[in-house]
Design a protein around this motif. Structure first.
Motif, PDB file in Angstrom:
ATOM      1  N   SER A  15       0.820  -1.214   0.000  1.00 51.86           N
ATOM      2  CA  SER A  15       0.000   0.000   0.000  1.00 51.86           C
ATOM      3  C   SER A  15       0.852   1.261   0.000  1.00 51.86           C
ATOM      4  N   LEU A  16       0.595   2.136  -0.943  1.00 49.19           N
ATOM      5  CA  LEU A  16       1.333   3.394  -1.011  1.00 49.19           C
ATOM      6  C   LEU A  16       1.028   4.264   0.196  1.00 49.19           C
ATOM      7  N   TYR A  17      -0.216   4.249   0.633  1.00 48.74           N
ATOM      8  CA  TYR A  17      -0.599   5.084   1.782  1.00 48.74           C
ATOM      9  C   TYR A  17       0.181   4.681   3.026  1.00 48.74           C
ATOM     10  N   SER A  18       0.193   3.393   3.338  1.00 49.14           N
ATOM     11  CA  SER A  18       0.911   2.923   4.526  1.00 49.14           C
ATOM     12  C   SER A  18       2.402   3.173   4.402  1.00 49.14           C
ATOM     13  N   ASN A  19       2.941   2.909   3.223  1.00 49.29           N
ATOM     14  CA  ASN A  19       4.376   3.051   3.050  1.00 49.29           C
ATOM     15  C   ASN A  19       4.819   4.510   3.075  1.00 49.29           C
ATOM     16  N   ILE A  20       3.997   5.418   2.554  1.00 48.62           N
ATOM     17  CA  ILE A  20       4.328   6.837   2.659  1.00 48.62           C
ATOM     18  C   ILE A  20       4.312   7.255   4.125  1.00 48.62           C
ATOM     19  N   THR A  21       3.322   6.772   4.870  1.00 48.05           N
ATOM     20  CA  THR A  21       3.242   7.089   6.292  1.00 48.05           C
ATOM     21  C   THR A  21       4.484   6.614   7.030  1.00 48.05           C
ATOM     22  N   LYS A  22       4.923   5.398   6.717  1.00 53.40           N
ATOM     23  CA  LYS A  22       6.127   4.864   7.368  1.00 53.40           C
ATOM     24  C   LYS A  22       7.374   5.617   6.928  1.00 53.40           C
ATOM     25  N   MET A  25       7.735   8.637   5.883  1.00 48.08           N
ATOM     26  CA  MET A  25       7.804  10.024   6.338  1.00 48.08           C
ATOM     27  C   MET A  25       7.695  10.155   7.855  1.00 48.08           C
ATOM     28  N   ASP A  26       7.570   9.050   8.551  1.00 49.36           N
ATOM     29  CA  ASP A  26       7.475   9.097  10.011  1.00 49.36           C
ATOM     30  C   ASP A  26       8.801   9.572  10.597  1.00 49.36           C
ATOM     31  N   THR A  27       8.744  10.530  11.508  1.00 47.93           N
ATOM     32  CA  THR A  27       9.962  11.085  12.103  1.00 47.93           C
ATOM     33  C   THR A  27      10.221  10.557  13.504  1.00 47.93           C
ATOM     34  N   ASN A  28       9.372   9.676  14.002  1.00 36.68           N
ATOM     35  CA  ASN A  28       9.581   9.119  15.341  1.00 36.68           C
ATOM     36  C   ASN A  28      10.763   8.161  15.341  1.00 36.68           C
ATOM     37  N   GLN A  29      11.493   8.163  16.436  1.00 38.05           N
ATOM     38  CA  GLN A  29      12.647   7.293  16.583  1.00 38.05           C
ATOM     39  C   GLN A  29      12.501   6.456  17.843  1.00 38.05           C
ATOM     40  N   PRO A  30      12.928   5.208  17.823  1.00 37.59           N
ATOM     41  CA  PRO A  30      12.794   4.348  19.006  1.00 37.59           C
ATOM     42  C   PRO A  30      13.743   4.791  20.114  1.00 37.59           C
ATOM     43  N   PRO A  31      13.437   4.450  21.362  1.00 39.37           N
ATOM     44  CA  PRO A  31      14.335   4.790  22.469  1.00 39.37           C
ATOM     45  C   PRO A  31      15.713   4.170  22.264  1.00 39.37           C
ATOM     46  N   GLY A  32      16.738   4.927  22.572  1.00 37.24           N
ATOM     47  CA  GLY A  32      18.102   4.413  22.453  1.00 37.24           C
ATOM     48  C   GLY A  32      18.702   4.519  21.080  1.00 37.24           C
ATOM     49  N   ALA A  33      17.969   5.081  20.139  1.00 41.82           N
ATOM     50  CA  ALA A  33      18.485   5.196  18.780  1.00 41.82           C
ATOM     51  C   ALA A  33      19.632   6.201  18.728  1.00 41.82           C
ATOM     52  N   ILE A  34      20.585   5.940  17.841  1.00 39.13           N
ATOM     53  CA  ILE A  34      21.705   6.872  17.641  1.00 39.13           C
ATOM     54  C   ILE A  34      21.246   7.868  16.578  1.00 39.13           C
ATOM     55  N   THR A  35      20.596   8.910  17.021  1.00 41.30           N
ATOM     56  CA  THR A  35      19.874   9.787  16.101  1.00 41.30           C
ATOM     57  C   THR A  35      20.782  10.616  15.204  1.00 41.30           C
ATOM     58  N   CYS A  36      22.019  10.841  15.613  1.00 42.33           N
ATOM     59  CA  CYS A  36      22.914  11.657  14.783  1.00 42.33           C
ATOM     60  C   CYS A  36      23.233  10.989  13.461  1.00 42.33           C
ATOM     61  N   LEU A  37      23.063   9.667  13.387  1.00 43.02           N
ATOM     62  CA  LEU A  37      23.398   8.950  12.157  1.00 43.02           C
ATOM     63  C   LEU A  37      22.487   9.341  11.006  1.00 43.02           C
ATOM     64  N   ASN A  38      21.288   9.819  11.313  1.00 44.54           N
ATOM     65  CA  ASN A  38      20.389  10.255  10.244  1.00 44.54           C
ATOM     66  C   ASN A  38      20.995  11.404   9.465  1.00 44.54           C
ATOM     67  N   GLY A  39      21.467  12.411  10.183  1.00 43.82           N
ATOM     68  CA  GLY A  39      22.063  13.560   9.514  1.00 43.82           C
ATOM     69  C   GLY A  39      23.352  13.205   8.804  1.00 43.82           C
ATOM     70  N   ILE A  40      24.180  12.372   9.448  1.00 43.96           N
ATOM     71  CA  ILE A  40      25.443  11.979   8.818  1.00 43.96           C
ATOM     72  C   ILE A  40      25.179  11.231   7.527  1.00 43.96           C
ATOM     73  N   ARG A  41      24.200  10.344   7.558  1.00 43.05           N
ATOM     74  CA  ARG A  41      23.891   9.571   6.352  1.00 43.05           C
ATOM     75  C   ARG A  41      23.375  10.471   5.231  1.00 43.05           C
ATOM     76  N   PHE A  42      22.477  11.391   5.584  1.00 41.78           N
ATOM     77  CA  PHE A  42      21.914  12.272   4.560  1.00 41.78           C
ATOM     78  C   PHE A  42      22.988  13.164   3.940  1.00 41.78           C
ATOM     79  N   PHE A  43      23.822  13.791   4.755  1.00 45.38           N
ATOM     80  CA  PHE A  43      24.829  14.695   4.204  1.00 45.38           C
ATOM     81  C   PHE A  43      25.899  13.937   3.422  1.00 45.38           C
ATOM     82  N   SER A  44      26.200  12.727   3.836  1.00 41.84           N
ATOM     83  CA  SER A  44      27.165  11.932   3.073  1.00 41.84           C
ATOM     84  C   SER A  44      26.599  11.540   1.720  1.00 41.84           C
ATOM     85  N   MET A  45      25.302  11.195   1.691  1.00 43.50           N
ATOM     86  CA  MET A  45      24.683  10.878   0.409  1.00 43.50           C
ATOM     87  C   MET A  45      24.607  12.115  -0.474  1.00 43.50           C
ATOM     88  N   THR A  46      24.340  13.256   0.137  1.00 41.26           N
ATOM     89  CA  THR A  46      24.326  14.508  -0.617  1.00 41.26           C
ATOM     90  C   THR A  46      25.690  14.771  -1.234  1.00 41.26           C
TER      91      THR A  46
END
Length: 747
Positions: A280-287, A289-310
């Motif tokens: 389902s496109l609706y469910s997958n778009i929701t997932k 674009m979801d910005t929630n992160q689980p407890p204990g996640a290493i959240t800085c890796l999101n930015g590092i990954r994005f800027f490295s891909m850029t």
């Protein structure tokens, strides 16, 4: 043309492709690039001004329709069909479409001394030049061809657009152009080849099958989306009915209703419903674009990954612009003289960032799982097959569809004077190597077998990463059971890879100063079977450092350890110094301020990647302990979460997307700083938009199915059950379990 050869050299070093684009992409011929040939060309290009005969240029500029008409009358040796086509032209000179044919030819214009070599004429005007012929039932049809004219042998070749009858082949077009040139007195130039646009859009059975599977995926996504809409409406209806029913039963409020809720799937149907909703496109778009992160996640890796891909996308875009899309290459030469250009010339370390990410996540997530389950050796061994299967199934579907589309269907997307065109079958493909060698990519050995004929050459990273993943669990488990021995062994493997990099870079004479201005006193090694840039034994060092970083994060978090403030600041300084020295350290060599000898090349090629990995690893460690200050806050911004999930697909699709953008162009562009900036922003935007669509259709459905059918197996409990969870490792993935969404990314 001066810049063309030099920029191709840079392309090789960044290895975004295993072939070259001859004459700004007019004939797309994938084959190994020999560095020594390019170096010799660069030495010759430095003397262009002295070799270029302006009198010859003036005579070439004087070519006109009268020379063409004269050549048509005297041309001999062509086929009967081609001759009839030329006769049709000369007998219909009063017709508007004939004027279109002549007007669409490429004419020599200004800018040769600025590096301009392409004069494509008007592609669309030529293709639209069609008209009825007197006394003939078949209308005249034209075809666009590109003629290659060397004005300085082996140095400058002009690409001149022509418009000819469709019956003529490339050899006959070359004969015609030479006949035209012979009509200009004392003009010694002669064309040596031509290429004509292939117009056979007939789909073979293989392409029909490829199109079927692509449309099947699209259809499944559409149907599943509609199904989810109906499913939600039905559930809401029955939920409202239940609320009304419960409100009528308020006379016995302490006795809950035991009737099943209508509209909800029973346990026997839940898997089938969830399997459908996986698309389902609706469910997958929701997932996605979801910005929630689980407890204990290493959240800085999101930015590092994005800027490295850029960084990867912008680097590849810049280099493709440099030799396919620009009509003033000397402008690019001025950019190379700027200090900031080191970010582009040394962009290969962005790949090593992803190797560090990959190793870090494998180590950290495995150690957390081992610690939580107190995994024994037998449990670890039992979990390996499922873990490998999980990883393969998570990476391969999107990768496989990318290769399928890139090889079989992408050629049919557009056309143009610079559209890929092969002189020999198969014509309709962006990469002939994929026709025969695609299976090496699917097996993830494309980086060590038939490297010179590699399909989708940017997939070399995936081959390395998969190979590292095969051995990483053993190293991590050793660190879990025997910390000192495991860490020592991991360090030994890193040192072994560094030694291998030093040896191989010395044997292959790998140079780090890749600027056209650099002075390399290094002889070129020919016929390299396993290039330094591709092979796992030279690239493992940064992955191994990532494994150690993941181990440190796990141990420090487990102890709630905080780095002393002064030590933390000092290590940030060391980290910044290491990373800056790797990126900007080669400036002097790249500017040609000193001669680069082999020992300096070996030192940089062997150690720079590890230095970068150490620097970027500390950033991850410090931020994971919430000691990164504003850097951690910025890199952990929730807006990076959806973008980081798309990075895997952005990596897969950005090269095909860029090739379509640049090769569909009708003419080159005279770039300025503003024009270049806007073009790079466009490339980045297109890459992520394509990644968004590609992920929804070809990646996330398989991620969901993997979770549905394989993930439960990894969560079984008991002494005799599998206890090792498969790591959510392929780059940008939407994952529900803790920190598993932080996965590395190819580049």
């Amino acid at each position: 043309m001066m810049f063309t050869a030099k920029s191709v050299f840079l392309i090789l070093m960044l290895h975004i492709a295993s072939g070259d684009v001859n004459n700004y992409g007019a004939v797309y011929k994938p084959h190994p690039i020999h560095i020594h040939e390019l170096q010799q060309s660069m030495l010759k290009l430095e003397k262009i001004d002295g070799q270029l005969d302006m009198e010859v240029i003036e005579k070439l500029s004087s070519l006109s329709s009268k020379h063409l008409l004269s050549a048509l009358q005297t041309l001999q040796g062509v086929s009967k069909g081609c001759q009839e086509g030329f006769d049709d032209l000369t007998s219909s000179l009063s017709q508007q479409w004939v004027l279109q044919v002549f007007d669409s030819w490429g004419k020599l214009g200004p800018g040769i001394l600025e590096g301009r070599t392409r004069f494509p004429g008007n592609f669309d005007e030529c293709k639209n030049a069609s008209g009825n012929l007197p006394a003939k039932s078949v209308p005249f049809e034209s075809n666009y061809c590109m003629v290659y004219l060397p004005i300085i042998p082996n140095v400058i070749t002009l690409s001149m657009g022509t418009c000819v009858p469709k019956q003529c082949n490339a050899t006959e077009v070359t004969m015609l152009y030479n006949e035209v040139l012979s009509k200009v007195p004392e003009l010694p130039l002669r064309a040596y080849s031509a290429s004509c646009q292939e117009e056979d859009y007939t789909l073979s059975s293989g392409r029909i099958a490829a199109l079927f599977f692509v449309l099947l995926m699209v259809g499944l996504c559409v149907v599943a989306t509609l199904f989810e809409g109906v499913h939600q409406l039905v559930n809401r209806y029955y939920a409202s009915q239940m609320e009304e029913s419960e409100s009528r039963e308020e006379t016995t409020p302490l006795i809950p209703s035991t009737q099943p809720v209508a509209g909800k799937s029973s346990s026997s149907d839940s898997y089938s419903v969830r399997a459908i909703l996986s698309f389902s496109l609706y469910s997958n778009i929701t997932k996605l674009m979801d910005t929630n992160q689980p407890p204990g996640a290493i959240t800085c890796l999101n930015g590092i990954r994005f800027f490295s891909m850029t960084w990867v996308i912008l680097g590849h875009s810049f280099l493709l612009i440099s030799f396919t899309y620009i009509d003033n290459p000397l402008y690019i030469m001025t950019l190379y003289k700027r200090f900031a250009s080191e970010v582009i010339m040394n962009a290969t370390v962005s790949v090593d960032t992803f190797f560090v990410l990959s190793g870090l996540l494998v180590s950290y997530l495995f150690l957390k799982d081992f610690h939580k389950r107190k995994a024994r050796l037998v449990d670890f061994a039992k979990g390996l097959p499922l873990m490998y299967l999980h990883r393969y199934l998570r990476l391969t579907p999107a990768y496989g569809f990318l290769i399928l589309i890139y090889t079989s269907l992408l050629w049919f997307v557009s056309d143009g004077p610079f559209w890929p065109n092969y002189p020999t079958p198969p014509y309709q493909t962006f990469d002939q190597n994929c026709v025969n060698n695609w299976y090496l990519n699917i097996l993830y050995v494309n980086n060590i077998f038939k490297v010179s004929k590699q399909c989708a050459a940017w997939g070399w990273y995936l081959g390395n990463d998969m190979q590292f993943f095969l051995v990483a669990p053993f190293i991590v488990y050793l660190m879990y059971r025997y910390k000192k021995i495991g860490v020592a062994f991991c360090i030994a493997t890193i040192l072994g890879s560094i030694v291998a990099a030093l040896v191989v870079s010395g044997e292959q004479h790998v140079t780090f100063a890749i600027s056209p201005l650099a002075h390399n006193n290094v002889t070129t090694v020919e016929d390299i079977k396993l290039p330094y840039y591709n092979v796992p034994w030279t690239r493992y060092q940064t992955y191994g450092i990532g494994l150690l970083a993941g181990f440190l994060i796990f141990e420090l978090r487990k102890r709630s350890y905080k780095i002393p403030t002064l030590l933390n600041l000092a290590l940030w300084g060391v980290s910044a110094a290491l990373c800056m020295s790797v990126v900007y350290g080669p400036f002097s060599a790249n500017m040609g301020y000193h001669v680069v000898y082999l020992p300096e090349d070996i030192f940089y090629s062997g150690l720079a990647r590890s230095a970068w990995a150490l620097g970027i690893s500390f950033v991850m460690i410090s931020c994971s302990l919430n000691q990164g200050g504003w850097v951690n806050e910025f890199l952990s911004w929730k807006g990076f979460v959806p973008l980081s999930r798309m990075t895997y697909c952005a990596y897969l699709v950005h090269i095909p997307g860029l090739l379509v953008i640049f090769n569909t162009a009708r003419h080159g562009i005279l770039f300025t700083d503003i024009q270049l900036t806007l073009t790079l922003i466009l490339c980045l935007t297109v890459a992520f938009l394509l990644a968004f669509v590609f992920s929804l259709i070809f990646e996330m459905p398989f991620i969901n199915l993997d979770k549905l059918f394989l993930a439960p197996l990894s969560l079984k409990k008991g002494r005799d059950e599998v206890v090792v969870k498969p790591v959510e490792e392929p780059p940008p993935r939407y994952v529900e379990r803790e920190a598993a969404g932080y996965t590395p990314l190819p580049s």
